[in-house]
Design an enzyme around this catalytic site. Structure first.
Site, short mmCIF file in Angstrom:
data_model
loop_
_atom_site.label_atom_id
_atom_site.label_comp_id
_atom_site.label_asym_id
_atom_site.label_seq_id
_atom_site.Cartn_x
_atom_site.Cartn_y
_atom_site.Cartn_z
CB THR A 1 5.81 1.27 0.13
OG1 THR A 1 5.12 2.01 0.20
CG2 THR A 1 5.90 0.34 0.52
CE1 TYR B 1 5.24 5.13 2.27
CE2 TYR B 1 3.82 7.32 0.48
CZ TYR B 1 4.45 5.56 0.98
OH TYR B 1 4.16 4.75 0.18
CD1 TRP C 1 3.81 0.33 6.93
CD2 TRP C 1 4.09 0.33 8.74
NE1 TRP C 1 2.50 -0.38 6.61
CE2 TRP C 1 2.99 -0.53 7.91
CE3 TRP C 1 4.22 -0.41 9.89
CZ2 TRP C 1 1.43 -1.83 8.95
CZ3 TRP C 1 2.70 -1.10 10.69
CH2 TRP C 1 1.65 -1.52 10.16
CG ASP D 1 -1.79 1.27 1.09
OD1 ASP D 1 -1.54 1.97 0.13
OD2 ASP D 1 -2.41 1.48 2.07
CG ASP E 1 6.07 3.01 4.41
OD1 ASP E 1 5.36 2.08 3.74
OD2 ASP E 1 5.15 3.55 5.36
CD1 TRP F 1 2.05 -5.31 4.40
CD2 TRP F 1 0.21 -4.88 6.17
NE1 TRP F 1 0.56 -5.76 4.11
CE2 TRP F 1 0.01 -5.79 5.31
CE3 TRP F 1 0.29 -4.40 7.67
CZ2 TRP F 1 -1.03 -5.69 5.20
CZ3 TRP F 1 -0.89 -5.33 7.76
CH2 TRP F 1 -1.89 -6.25 6.66
N1 ABN Z 1 2.40 2.68 3.86
C1 ABN Z 1 2.00 3.91 2.86
C2 ABN Z 1 1.19 4.36 4.12
C3 ABN Z 1 1.85 6.12 4.18
C4 ABN Z 1 0.98 6.74 4.71
C5 ABN Z 1 -0.34 6.12 5.02
C6 ABN Z 1 -0.70 5.25 4.64
C7 ABN Z 1 -0.08 4.38 3.82
#
Ligand code: ABN
Length: 180
Positions: free
Chosen positions: A169, A166, A157, A81, A125, A106
């Protein structure tokens, strides 16, 4: 000053008392209890309501054998994700310059059709830069809805990193399934 505050508090008290008496006259004890019961039962049923799981249903379970590392269908991305670091100046396994891997991750299990094996993949991430915004994937195989927090992946994460921004990923193989 104290006098004014005292009068104000007294007025609040009287207004609250009037409201309580009025509602007690209008709503009987039984109906108040029944309303409380409905609220509790209704609240308990909320997690049973249907969730939109179409994104997961649309995810190709094993990916596409000919997918590139910049496509969501690439086999390693089966439970990812976020934005692919391979589209953001990094690679499948490396964060772009200026971003560092998250301390918490994750983990998913993805099937590689090329060798027929299942691999355990850690989705770290990459943190410390603003969101990349390219190649967004939401495959999330075997993820569960948000009310089951421990098995839900819509999470930043980078939460344990400083800074916790963030960026994208990566997908790092951390094990191979023993079966088969
Ligand atoms: N793991 C990616 C992510 C980052 C920020 C918010 C949702 C998903």
């Amino acid at each position: 000053m104290d006098d004014v505050i005292g009068k104000l508090l007294g007025a609040f008290d009287r207004a609250a008392e009037r409201a309580a008496r009025k509602s007690a006259q209008m709503i009987g004890r039984r109906s108040a209890l029944s309303m409380l019961g409905s609220t509790l039962v209704g609240g308990a049923l909320v997690p049973l309501l249907p969730f939109d799981r179409s994104l997961r249903a649309n995810a190709a379970e094993g990916g596409r054998a000919d997918a590139t590392e910049e496509e969501c269908d690439y086999w390693r991305y089966c439970a990812l994700d976020g934005f692919l670091c391979s589209c953001c100046g990094g690679s499948v396994t490396a964060c772009p310059p200026g971003a560092e891997p998250s301390k918490v991750t994750w983990v998913g299990t993805c099937h590689n059709a090329k060798d027929g094996k299942d691999y355990i993949v850690s989705y770290n991430d990459c943190c410390g830069k603003t969101t990349c915004g390219r190649c967004q994937c939401n495959t999330n195989l075997r993820e569960r809805p948000g009310y089951r927090m421990g098995v839900h992946n819509d999470i930043n994460w980078c939460m344990a990193n400083t800074p916790s921004m963030y960026h994208c990923t990566v997908s790092v193989i951390v094990g191979v399934s023993g079966k088969g």
